[in-house]
Design an enzyme around this catalytic site. Structure first.
Site, mmCIF file in Angstrom:
data_model
loop_
_atom_site.group_PDB
_atom_site.id
_atom_site.type_symbol
_atom_site.label_atom_id
_atom_site.label_comp_id
_atom_site.label_asym_id
_atom_site.label_seq_id
_atom_site.Cartn_x
_atom_site.Cartn_y
_atom_site.Cartn_z
ATOM 1 N N SER A 132 3.782 -9.394 -6.180
ATOM 2 C CA SER A 132 4.027 -9.052 -6.015
ATOM 3 C C SER A 132 5.236 -10.432 -6.227
ATOM 4 O O SER A 132 5.032 -11.775 -6.289
ATOM 5 C CB SER A 132 4.170 -8.703 -4.086
ATOM 6 O OG SER A 132 5.591 -8.961 -3.849
ATOM 7 N N TYR A 145 1.779 -10.038 4.896
ATOM 8 C CA TYR A 145 2.143 -9.606 3.439
ATOM 9 C C TYR A 145 2.203 -11.134 2.695
ATOM 10 O O TYR A 145 1.556 -10.449 1.338
ATOM 11 C CB TYR A 145 3.312 -8.633 3.184
ATOM 12 C CG TYR A 145 3.434 -7.975 1.873
ATOM 13 C CD1 TYR A 145 2.750 -6.212 2.022
ATOM 14 C CD2 TYR A 145 4.324 -8.062 1.040
ATOM 15 C CE1 TYR A 145 3.319 -6.585 0.327
ATOM 16 C CE2 TYR A 145 4.704 -7.829 -0.482
ATOM 17 C CZ TYR A 145 3.574 -6.477 -0.528
ATOM 18 O OH TYR A 145 3.798 -5.646 -1.495
HETATM 19 P P1 NDP Z 1 2.177 3.304 -2.353
HETATM 20 O O1 NDP Z 1 2.443 3.048 -1.247
HETATM 21 O O2 NDP Z 1 3.679 4.504 -3.133
HETATM 22 O O3 NDP Z 1 0.675 3.103 -2.911
HETATM 23 C C1 NDP Z 1 -0.396 2.416 -2.139
HETATM 24 C C2 NDP Z 1 -1.420 3.257 -2.591
HETATM 25 O O4 NDP Z 1 -2.223 2.398 -2.241
HETATM 26 C C3 NDP Z 1 -1.402 4.252 -2.136
HETATM 27 O O5 NDP Z 1 -2.313 5.455 -3.639
HETATM 28 C C4 NDP Z 1 -2.875 4.847 -1.234
HETATM 29 O O6 NDP Z 1 -3.320 5.210 -1.199
HETATM 30 C C5 NDP Z 1 -3.162 3.249 -1.851
HETATM 31 N N1 NDP Z 1 -4.137 2.315 -0.524
HETATM 32 C C6 NDP Z 1 -3.834 1.932 0.295
HETATM 33 N N2 NDP Z 1 -4.960 1.708 1.321
HETATM 34 C C7 NDP Z 1 -6.182 2.157 0.656
HETATM 35 C C8 NDP Z 1 -7.678 1.698 0.909
HETATM 36 N N3 NDP Z 1 -7.938 1.469 1.822
HETATM 37 N N4 NDP Z 1 -7.674 2.230 -0.310
HETATM 38 C C9 NDP Z 1 -7.606 2.303 -1.201
HETATM 39 N N5 NDP Z 1 -6.304 3.022 -1.786
HETATM 40 C C10 NDP Z 1 -5.756 2.727 -0.609
HETATM 41 O O7 NDP Z 1 2.728 1.795 -3.050
HETATM 42 P P2 NDP Z 1 3.065 1.000 -3.699
HETATM 43 O O8 NDP Z 1 2.591 2.279 -5.319
HETATM 44 O O9 NDP Z 1 3.939 0.313 -3.703
HETATM 45 O O10 NDP Z 1 1.761 -0.411 -3.657
HETATM 46 C C11 NDP Z 1 1.052 -0.801 -4.978
HETATM 47 C C12 NDP Z 1 1.452 -1.829 -5.221
HETATM 48 O O11 NDP Z 1 2.316 -2.752 -5.494
HETATM 49 C C13 NDP Z 1 0.350 -3.198 -3.801
HETATM 50 O O12 NDP Z 1 -0.809 -3.560 -3.935
HETATM 51 C C14 NDP Z 1 2.212 -3.910 -3.481
HETATM 52 O O13 NDP Z 1 1.879 -4.413 -2.650
HETATM 53 C C15 NDP Z 1 2.689 -3.227 -4.555
HETATM 54 N N6 NDP Z 1 4.080 -4.194 -4.439
HETATM 55 C C16 NDP Z 1 5.077 -3.143 -4.367
HETATM 56 C C17 NDP Z 1 6.126 -3.151 -4.532
HETATM 57 C C18 NDP Z 1 7.261 -1.868 -4.650
HETATM 58 O O14 NDP Z 1 8.541 -2.571 -3.967
HETATM 59 N N7 NDP Z 1 6.539 -0.652 -4.151
HETATM 60 C C19 NDP Z 1 6.806 -4.591 -4.834
HETATM 61 C C20 NDP Z 1 5.498 -5.057 -5.330
HETATM 62 C C21 NDP Z 1 3.988 -5.421 -4.914
HETATM 63 P P3 NDP Z 1 -4.025 6.150 -0.358
HETATM 64 O O15 NDP Z 1 -3.476 6.361 0.428
HETATM 65 O O16 NDP Z 1 -4.323 7.628 -0.604
HETATM 66 O O17 NDP Z 1 -5.320 5.830 -0.106
#
Ligand code: NDP
Length: 237
Positions: A132, A145
């Site tokens: 990030s 975070y």
């Molecule tokens: P979302 O919340 O849309 O997606 C997060 C994903 O992580 C979901 O598919 C969720 O699936 C999965 N997840 C969470 N916990 C678990 C777990 N224990 N096991 C398996 N899967 C898990 O968020 P983003 O797409 O934004 O996030 C994706 C990445 O990008 C993250 O690492 C986030 O920190 C990073 N990021 C995002 C930014 C933003 O502004 N959106 C900016 C910078 C970085 P499920 O709950 O079905 O398991």
């Protein structure tokens, strides 16, 4: 990308889902993993909890059995339970570090022998870790975070030095604000509402734009390594 064997974690929404779609459209065989399996698409849909070592090993084994190997892993699973340190619910800290850091490390650990084998056989092998902007900069209310994403950067950069000689590329993608479901993982109602207001008031990235960065990195010839790629909305200072 044609016939590359891919595992994307966090593929049930946001950046992971867009990446699974993009790489699939580019010709890869894609295994999509998350806990909400009903939301997954791809050639193989895996129930995956990255905080559970047994679940992680089973998912990686399933990919290798189904595809005959594994050449590309995108670690996109993550949560963002923001809040001040003073009075924090420390269970949020544990979930944040368990998911964003240890989860990513467990997936990497399970996948690495397969990636090294693929590279050793002359293929292209990649790990792409989603960090990030918050893995290079800090923000008040974001300590856990930030700690998790700085850890992802440190882990990835050390791993790169270890594993590059074996031909496995380790890349960091560092997005800024991207419109996804991530704010839903904020447990504090007031902070979640203020973040939702903040992101609603500006032009953020779309998940497909981050997925395009991942496709660009992993589409390079095998000898070309892009260490890190930071992509953010132009309005995000
Ligand atoms: P979302 O919340 O849309 O997606 C997060 C994903 O992580 C979901 O598919 C969720 O699936 C999965 N997840 C969470 N916990 C678990 C777990 N224990 N096991 C398996 N899967 C898990 O968020 P983003 O797409 O934004 O996030 C994706 C990445 O990008 C993250 O690492 C986030 O920190 C990073 N990021 C995002 C930014 C933003 O502004 N959106 C900016 C910078 C970085 P499920 O709950 O079905 O398991």
């Amino acid at each position: 990308m044609k016939n590359r064997r891919v595992l994307v974690t966090g593929a049930s929404s946001g950046i992971g889902a867009a990446t699974a779609r993009t790489l699939h459209q580019a010709g890869a065989r894609v295994a999509a993993g998350a806990r909400r399996t009903d939301r997954l698409t791809g050639d193989l849909r895996l129930s995956l909890d990255v905080t559970d070592e047994v679940s992680v090993r089973a998912a990686v084994d399933a990919v290798v059995t189904e595809f005959g190997g594994l050449d590309l892993v995108v670690n996109a699973a993550g949560i963002m339970p923001l809040g001040p340190v003073l009075g924090a619910d420390v269970t949020d800290w544990r979930r944040c570090l368990d998911t964003n850091v240890l989860g990513l490390m467990l997936v990497t650990h399970a996948a690495l022998p397969h990636l090294a084998r693929a590279a050793g056989q002359g293929g292209t092998a990649d790990i792409v870790n989603i960090a990030s902007v918050g893995g290079r900069e800090t923000f008040p209310g974001s300590s856990a975070y930030n700690a998790s994403k700085w850890a992802v950067v440190g882990f990835s950069e050390a791993l790169r030095k270890e594993i590059s000689p074996a031909g496995v590329r380790v890349s960091l993608v560092e997005p800024g604000f991207t419109d996804t479901e991530l704010p839903a993982s904020i447990t504090d109602d007031t902070i979640r509402a203020s973040i939702e207001d903040l992101v609603a008031g500006q032009k953020n990235l779309d998940s497909d734009e981050v997925a395009a960065a991942i496709a660009y990195i992993t589409g390079q010839p095998a000898h070309v390594l892009i260490n890190q790629l930071q992509v953010r909305p132009v309005s995000q200072l």
